[in-house]
Design an enzyme around this catalytic site. Structure first.
Site, PDB file in Angstrom:
ATOM      1  N   LYS A 105       0.820  -1.214   0.000  1.00 19.23           N
ATOM      2  CA  LYS A 105       0.000   0.000   0.000  1.00 19.23           C
ATOM      3  C   LYS A 105       0.855   1.265   0.000  1.00 19.23           C
ATOM      4  O   LYS A 105       0.674   2.184   0.808  1.00 19.23           O
ATOM      5  CB  LYS A 105      -0.977  -0.002   1.171  1.00 19.23           C
ATOM      6  N   ARG A 106       1.760   1.356  -0.949  1.00 19.27           N
ATOM      7  CA  ARG A 106       2.637   2.507  -1.059  1.00 19.27           C
ATOM      8  C   ARG A 106       2.021   3.577  -1.958  1.00 19.27           C
ATOM      9  O   ARG A 106       1.155   3.304  -2.782  1.00 19.27           O
ATOM     10  CB  ARG A 106       4.002   2.078  -1.633  1.00 19.27           C
TER      11      ARG A 106
END
Length: 303
Positions: A105-106
């Site tokens: 989840k960057r």
């Protein structure tokens, strides 16, 4: 070409994902070493514990499913030693021929976004995966360096759009104007991802893949219409791949796949984690096998 990228020569991610579906089905197994699972498996709450946990999941999954989804947070918890453990797990998964979606989840802008892309998708990176999850709060356009690297390296990405947690509703259904249309934020993200897939450079001979390389995270616990998701439009070529959390502990069942995802069913990765991991190390392989069969049966029954 993005700085540092080594051309891989591998097939595009969407094509490889479709191949995995054909061979193993659509089940993805999570590597989520929660504290209580480490305890139940007789493993320490440490970097060595999450490493052993991950390697056991790889061994149990190989030959039974084609996709693994390690939850990066549980490794990051232990700092550099945790990341070293994750590197070993990712290497083992690659060696076993498994398709790996790093649930990291960057998201960021400019060179920072590009660096995240290189960390998770660049061939030869210690953290190399086949795809990575991304957040688009800074705008889908901020993720273009990651999308472009994915296209060049035969990799993929899944952008959060309508997530499975109940807290998502207010933000993800808020309205925005884009291209002269009034859309939900979820619909805006989905539309921009679909547009990128359609505009991506065709493959050899000018042939465009049936499945795009950039996908969406769409929760199986949601009514996607409420979130402004046009499933039929997203299924038009190249179809948008979907990573679907929410099964098992969050309440969704395999029988929900087709009603929830509709035209996107054929390109949906059905993600399970705690519901199989709770079987323990000794029962994990059979639990994975059984759930893979149950999913295939459920999809066949709802055609």
């Amino acid at each position: 070409m993005t700085e540092g990228v080594v051309p891989s020569g591998r097939a595009p991610f969407g094509e490889r994902l479709a191949g995995v579906f054909e061979t193993f089905g659509q089940l993805s197994v999570g590597i989520d070493p929660h504290d209580y699972l480490l305890d139940a498996w007789g493993l320490p709450r440490s970097a060595s514990g999450v490493r052993e946990f991950g390697l056991r999941v790889v061994d149990a999954a190989a030959g039974r499913v084609g996709i693994l989804k390690p939850q990066v947070a549980f490794f990051e918890l232990y700092g550099s030693a945790g990341f070293s453990a994750l590197e070993d797990v990712l290497a083992a998964a690659r060696a076993a021929g498994l398709l790996v979606i790093a649930d990291a989840k960057r998201g960021d802008i400019g060179t920072s976004a590009a660096a995240y892309g290189r960390a998770w998708l660049e061939p030869g990176s210690p953290l190399e995966a086949d795809a990575v999850t991304l957040t688009a709060y800074a705008g889908v356009g901020s993720l273009l360096p990651v999308f472009e690297l994915a296209e060049q390296a035969g990799k993929g990405a899944f952008v959060l759009s309508a997530t499975s947690n109940p807290e998502s509703f207010a933000l993800q259904t808020a309205r925005a104007s884009w291209g002269g249309e009034d859309l939900s934020l979820s619909g805006l993200v989905a539309g921009e991802v679909s547009t990128f897939n359609r505009s991506a450079t065709p493959g050899p001979g000018g042939v465009r893949a049936a499945v795009g390389n950039i996908g969406l995270v769409l929760g199986a616990t949601k009514n996607l219409t409420d979130y402004g998701i046009d499933r039929d439009a997203l299924a038009e070529g190249p179809a948008t791949p979907v990573l679907a959390p929410g099964f098992g502990f969050q309440g969704a069942t395999f029988g929900d796949v087709r009603p929830v995802f509709g035209a996107l069913t054929a390109t949906t990765v059905v993600a399970v984690s705690r519901s199989v991991l709770a079987a323990g190390a000794s029962g994990l392989a059979s639990s994975i096998q059984n759930q893979a069969i149950e999913l295939n049966d459920a999809l066949a029954a709802t055609r």
